[in-house]
Scaffold this motif. Structure first.
Motif, PDB file in Angstrom:
ATOM      1  N   PRO A 339      53.853  45.029 -38.188  1.00 49.01           N
ATOM      2  CA  PRO A 339      54.540  43.727 -38.178  1.00 49.01           C
ATOM      3  C   PRO A 339      53.551  42.587 -38.010  1.00 49.01           C
ATOM      4  CG  PRO A 339      54.748  44.781 -36.039  1.00 49.01           C
ATOM      5  CD  PRO A 339      53.918  45.703 -36.888  1.00 49.01           C
ATOM      6  N   PHE A 340      53.648  41.585 -38.860  1.00 48.93           N
ATOM      7  CA  PHE A 340      52.751  40.440 -38.756  1.00 48.93           C
ATOM      8  C   PHE A 340      53.476  39.200 -39.254  1.00 48.93           C
ATOM      9  CE2 PHE A 340      52.181  41.997 -43.058  1.00 48.93           C
ATOM     10  CZ  PHE A 340      52.111  40.841 -43.813  1.00 48.93           C
ATOM     11  N   GLY A 341      52.872  38.040 -39.007  1.00 51.48           N
ATOM     12  CA  GLY A 341      53.389  36.834 -39.647  1.00 51.48           C
ATOM     13  C   GLY A 341      53.725  35.710 -38.712  1.00 51.48           C
ATOM     14  N   HIS A 342      54.643  34.883 -39.175  1.00 51.07           N
ATOM     15  CA  HIS A 342      54.834  33.529 -38.642  1.00 51.07           C
ATOM     16  C   HIS A 342      55.754  33.545 -37.418  1.00 51.07           C
ATOM     17  CE1 HIS A 342      53.372  33.282 -42.710  1.00 51.07           C
ATOM     18  NE2 HIS A 342      54.554  33.499 -43.235  1.00 51.07           N
ATOM     19  N   VAL A 343      55.335  34.239 -36.378  1.00 53.27           N
ATOM     20  CA  VAL A 343      56.202  34.436 -35.215  1.00 53.27           C
ATOM     21  C   VAL A 343      56.586  33.113 -34.553  1.00 53.27           C
ATOM     22  CG1 VAL A 343      54.338  34.799 -33.533  1.00 53.27           C
ATOM     23  CG2 VAL A 343      56.523  35.932 -33.185  1.00 53.27           C
ATOM     24  N   GLY A 344      55.770  32.080 -34.745  1.00 48.83           N
ATOM     25  CA  GLY A 344      56.087  30.763 -34.188  1.00 48.83           C
ATOM     26  C   GLY A 344      57.358  30.155 -34.739  1.00 48.83           C
ATOM     27  N   ASP A 345      57.809  30.601 -35.930  1.00 49.37           N
ATOM     28  CA  ASP A 345      59.108  30.137 -36.428  1.00 49.37           C
ATOM     29  C   ASP A 345      60.104  31.290 -36.559  1.00 49.37           C
ATOM     30  OD1 ASP A 345      58.683  31.361 -39.021  1.00 49.37           O
ATOM     31  OD2 ASP A 345      57.396  29.683 -39.538  1.00 49.37           O
ATOM     32  N   GLY A 346      59.782  32.447 -35.958  1.00 48.17           N
ATOM     33  CA  GLY A 346      60.725  33.575 -35.941  1.00 48.17           C
ATOM     34  C   GLY A 346      60.651  34.485 -37.151  1.00 48.17           C
ATOM     35  N   ASN A 347      59.728  34.205 -38.081  1.00 47.13           N
ATOM     36  CA  ASN A 347      59.633  34.980 -39.326  1.00 47.13           C
ATOM     37  C   ASN A 347      58.561  36.069 -39.191  1.00 47.13           C
ATOM     38  OD1 ASN A 347      58.500  34.090 -42.723  1.00 47.13           O
ATOM     39  ND2 ASN A 347      59.505  35.933 -41.998  1.00 47.13           N
ATOM     40  N   ILE A 348      58.989  37.322 -39.290  1.00 46.91           N
ATOM     41  CA  ILE A 348      58.051  38.448 -39.203  1.00 46.91           C
ATOM     42  C   ILE A 348      58.131  39.262 -40.484  1.00 46.91           C
ATOM     43  CG2 ILE A 348      57.516  40.606 -37.968  1.00 46.91           C
ATOM     44  CD1 ILE A 348      58.796  39.228 -35.477  1.00 46.91           C
ATOM     45  N   HIS A 349      56.972  39.590 -41.038  1.00 46.00           N
ATOM     46  CA  HIS A 349      56.939  40.537 -42.153  1.00 46.00           C
ATOM     47  C   HIS A 349      56.851  41.921 -41.515  1.00 46.00           C
ATOM     48  CE1 HIS A 349      56.769  37.184 -44.800  1.00 46.00           C
ATOM     49  NE2 HIS A 349      55.699  36.714 -44.197  1.00 46.00           N
ATOM     50  N   TYR A 350      58.019  42.567 -41.400  1.00 47.38           N
ATOM     51  CA  TYR A 350      58.055  43.857 -40.703  1.00 47.38           C
ATOM     52  C   TYR A 350      57.716  44.966 -41.705  1.00 47.38           C
ATOM     53  CZ  TYR A 350      58.994  47.265 -37.137  1.00 47.38           C
ATOM     54  OH  TYR A 350      58.823  48.278 -36.210  1.00 47.38           O
ATOM     55  N   ASN A 351      56.412  45.095 -41.975  1.00 49.06           N
ATOM     56  CA  ASN A 351      55.938  46.087 -42.923  1.00 49.06           C
ATOM     57  C   ASN A 351      55.658  47.406 -42.217  1.00 49.06           C
ATOM     58  OD1 ASN A 351      56.098  43.900 -44.588  1.00 49.06           O
ATOM     59  ND2 ASN A 351      53.985  43.958 -45.290  1.00 49.06           N
ATOM     60  N   LEU A 352      55.602  48.468 -42.996  1.00 50.24           N
ATOM     61  CA  LEU A 352      55.402  49.799 -42.428  1.00 50.24           C
ATOM     62  C   LEU A 352      54.403  50.571 -43.273  1.00 50.24           C
ATOM     63  CD1 LEU A 352      59.213  50.139 -42.053  1.00 50.24           C
ATOM     64  CD2 LEU A 352      57.698  50.307 -40.086  1.00 50.24           C
ATOM     65  N   CYS A 353      53.465  51.246 -42.612  1.00 52.64           N
ATOM     66  CA  CYS A 353      52.515  52.129 -43.299  1.00 52.64           C
ATOM     67  C   CYS A 353      53.010  53.574 -43.152  1.00 52.64           C
ATOM     68  CB  CYS A 353      51.127  52.040 -42.675  1.00 52.64           C
ATOM     69  SG  CYS A 353      50.334  50.442 -42.885  1.00 52.64           S
ATOM     70  N   ALA A 354      52.761  54.351 -44.180  1.00 51.77           N
ATOM     71  CA  ALA A 354      53.154  55.769 -44.141  1.00 51.77           C
ATOM     72  C   ALA A 354      52.395  56.498 -43.031  1.00 51.77           C
ATOM     73  CB  ALA A 354      52.863  56.421 -45.488  1.00 51.77           C
ATOM     74  N   PRO A 355      53.018  57.539 -42.457  1.00 48.91           N
ATOM     75  CA  PRO A 355      52.265  58.380 -41.519  1.00 48.91           C
ATOM     76  C   PRO A 355      51.069  58.992 -42.242  1.00 48.91           C
ATOM     77  CG  PRO A 355      54.615  58.947 -41.492  1.00 48.91           C
ATOM     78  CD  PRO A 355      54.389  58.028 -42.650  1.00 48.91           C
ATOM     79  N   LEU A 356      49.988  59.225 -41.537  1.00 46.57           N
ATOM     80  CA  LEU A 356      48.806  59.845 -42.141  1.00 46.57           C
ATOM     81  C   LEU A 356      49.213  61.214 -42.701  1.00 46.57           C
ATOM     82  CD1 LEU A 356      46.228  58.843 -39.387  1.00 46.57           C
ATOM     83  CD2 LEU A 356      46.313  57.958 -41.734  1.00 46.57           C
ATOM     84  N   GLY A 357      48.827  61.467 -43.949  1.00 45.39           N
ATOM     85  CA  GLY A 357      49.119  62.775 -44.544  1.00 45.39           C
ATOM     86  C   GLY A 357      50.440  62.861 -45.293  1.00 45.39           C
ATOM     87  N   MET A 358      51.294  61.842 -45.188  1.00 40.31           N
ATOM     88  CA  MET A 358      52.583  61.886 -45.888  1.00 40.31           C
ATOM     89  C   MET A 358      52.411  61.341 -47.307  1.00 40.31           C
ATOM     90  SD  MET A 358      56.201  60.218 -44.645  1.00 40.31           S
ATOM     91  CE  MET A 358      57.752  61.026 -44.989  1.00 40.31           C
ATOM     92  N   THR A 359      53.027  62.006 -48.293  1.00 42.28           N
ATOM     93  CA  THR A 359      52.876  61.533 -49.677  1.00 42.28           C
ATOM     94  C   THR A 359      53.667  60.242 -49.893  1.00 42.28           C
ATOM     95  OG1 THR A 359      54.804  62.691 -50.554  1.00 42.28           O
ATOM     96  CG2 THR A 359      52.721  63.934 -50.497  1.00 42.28           C
ATOM     97  N   ALA A 360      53.201  59.471 -50.871  1.00 40.86           N
ATOM     98  CA  ALA A 360      53.878  58.212 -51.200  1.00 40.86           C
ATOM     99  C   ALA A 360      55.326  58.485 -51.583  1.00 40.86           C
ATOM    100  CB  ALA A 360      53.143  57.516 -52.338  1.00 40.86           C
ATOM    101  N   GLU A 361      55.538  59.535 -52.345  1.00 40.79           N
ATOM    102  CA  GLU A 361      56.892  59.859 -52.834  1.00 40.79           C
ATOM    103  C   GLU A 361      57.844  60.136 -51.668  1.00 40.79           C
ATOM    104  OE1 GLU A 361      58.945  62.835 -56.153  1.00 40.79           O
ATOM    105  OE2 GLU A 361      56.888  63.194 -55.505  1.00 40.79           O
ATOM    106  N   ASP A 362      57.393  60.962 -50.724  1.00 41.25           N
ATOM    107  CA  ASP A 362      58.239  61.294 -49.565  1.00 41.25           C
ATOM    108  C   ASP A 362      58.501  60.065 -48.706  1.00 41.25           C
ATOM    109  OD1 ASP A 362      58.344  63.887 -50.388  1.00 41.25           O
ATOM    110  OD2 ASP A 362      56.903  64.668 -48.916  1.00 41.25           O
ATOM    111  N   PHE A 363      57.454  59.246 -48.538  1.00 38.41           N
ATOM    112  CA  PHE A 363      57.592  58.053 -47.700  1.00 38.41           C
ATOM    113  C   PHE A 363      58.563  57.055 -48.331  1.00 38.41           C
ATOM    114  CE2 PHE A 363      55.748  53.842 -46.266  1.00 38.41           C
ATOM    115  CZ  PHE A 363      56.260  53.911 -44.978  1.00 38.41           C
TER     116      PHE A 363
END
Length: 434
Positions: A339-363
């Motif tokens: 999660p990153f971004g403009h927390v000062g105005d309440g806007n968060i880019h709640y992004n997620l990275c795959a677990p290590l070892g998990m395929t893109a397709e499964d994720f």
């Protein structure tokens, strides 16, 4: 890439009007296109539609320094507006990653946000007047540069944020501000999000509300940025869970630095803040700002990711981040929240990275489940599932699911009245009935 019947590139508002009239005559729908930097498919066309590019409508028509306004055509690149303002010792504060490519018409159509929203507001807050070609080809010309104009409905706000579904913005009158001559940049480290938000509240008070930027950065972002960008270094010797990139601006460098130092010292005594680096020169400032800019690309280099653009009340941020983490880890164990971004105005880019070892397709197969859980949580907390990226083509289902039914009815009534033939960017923003 999307297909289309043709791409038209008008040079004037009158030519846009003529294009629209021809399309009405032949019942061909229109997809307006700006700098093509949108993230929700708002400028994607089909083979039965024409793409109307605004890139040739790129003149700055007027700058009025005393009135602190600039009037620019829709195809003007955002960075060119910033530069034109700077030449007059003025600031146009809209600032985002795509500013060397995105165009002001698209910024207005998506009500763009960026890093300075907490001090200067969204695109909507920066617009005084607008010129729009309506769905029947008529030109609605209201390029007012007045701060006060109480003559009936505020029509410009219908078209700002409408993503080209009600008409095509061709020009706008925008607010300028005095260019600040003093600026300080700091990267602060925190042991908890609660402390990070508490310090934000305190710093607004301490600095007399001179904060431009207050950007949330998680530990994982520092690690991945250092991993994927050879020249990037961890600014601190110790490891902390949360960071904030903070920028303040004003007109007195010494006063600004002193008030920041006083504020940081007090926050350190209160154990609110754990560590901080204040940029001492331009190259240090650039290095800290680059860290925030590169963390987006670093996530891409790390592998598959799921992206979200949400907002919650600032006071709810710690609760949201805690609960969201529990929920996504219950769906995909070892998932890595980013999660990153403009927390000062309440806007968060709640992004997620795959677990290590998990395929893109499964994720990525888990994306609908994850996004629905996050959107449910956000809406329960009085937040929004689209903070600054718009709806476009990608989020119309969420409009049906989460948007108040009366709001949707009013939006449809406006759409039907202004665009009865549904020729203006159809199937975007408003979900099909059914």
């Amino acid at each position: 890439n999307s297909a289309c019947l043709a791409v038209v590139q008008p040079r004037t508002t009158e030519e846009v009007s003529q294009c629209v009239q021809l399309c009405v005559q032949h019942q061909v729908s229109i997809v307006p296109q700006g700098g093509n930097t949108g993230l929700c498919g708002g400028a994607v066309s089909t083979s039965e539609q024409i793409v109307l590019s605004l890139s040739r409508l790129n003149k700055i028509r007027n700058i009025d320094s005393a009135n602190h306004t600039i009037t620019a055509e829709a195809g003007t690149v955002l960075a060119d507006i910033q530069a034109a303002a700077a030449q007059e010792q003025r600031l146009f504060p809209l600032s985002l990653g795509a500013q060397s490519q995105c165009q002001i018409g698209g910024n207005l159509s998506t009500n763009a946000g960026g890093i300075n929203v907490l001090r200067y507001g969204n695109c909507r807050d920066l617009c005084l007047g607008i010129e729009v070609v309506l769905a029947d080809g008529r030109i609605l010309s209201d390029l007012s540069t007045l701060r006060k104009n109480n003559t009936g409905y505020d029509l410009k706000n219908l078209f700002i944020g409408a993503e080209g579904t009600l008409g095509i913005i061709t020009a706008a009158s925008l607010k300028l501000f005095p260019a600040p001559s003093a600026k300080v940049t700091v990267l602060a480290a925190f042991s908890s999000v609660e402390n990070l938000i508490d310090y934000f509240t305190q710093l607004r008070q301490d600095s007399n509300d001179q904060i431009n930027t207050y950007e949330l950065i998680p530990r994982l972002a520092i690690e991945l940025t250092c991993k994927h960008f050879r020249k990037q270094r961890d600014p601190f010797d110790d490891v902390y869970p949360w960071y904030a990139l903070i920028q303040l601006s004003g007109n007195d460098q010494i006063q600004l630095e002193q008030s920041l130092q006083h504020s940081l010292s007090y926050a350190a005594q209160q154990k609110q803040i754990t560590d901080a680096i204040v940029a001492q020169n331009l190259s240090q400032t650039k290095q800290l700002v680059l860290l925030r800019e590169q963390l987006v690309a670093a996530q891409g280099h790390e592998g598959p990711s799921i992206k979200n653009d949400i907002s919650v009340p600032i006071s709810s941020t710690p609760d949201f981040l805690r609960t969201a983490k529990q929920q996504v880890q219950a769906i995909v164990p070892n998932i890595r929240p980013y999660p990153f971004g403009h927390v000062g105005d309440g806007n968060i880019h709640y992004n997620l990275c795959a677990p290590l070892g998990m395929t893109a397709e499964d994720f990525l197969a888990q994306k609908p489940t994850i996004c629905e859980a996050l959107n449910d949580l956000v809406v329960d907390m009085g937040g929004s599932f689209s903070a600054e990226h718009g709806i476009g083509l990608l989020k119309t289902a969420q409009m049906t699911q989460y948007k108040n039914a009366v709001s949707l009815d009013v939006m449809r009534a406006i759409k039907n009245m202004l665009d009865p033939n549904n020729l203006m960017n159809p199937n975007k923003v408003l979900p099909p009935r059914g």
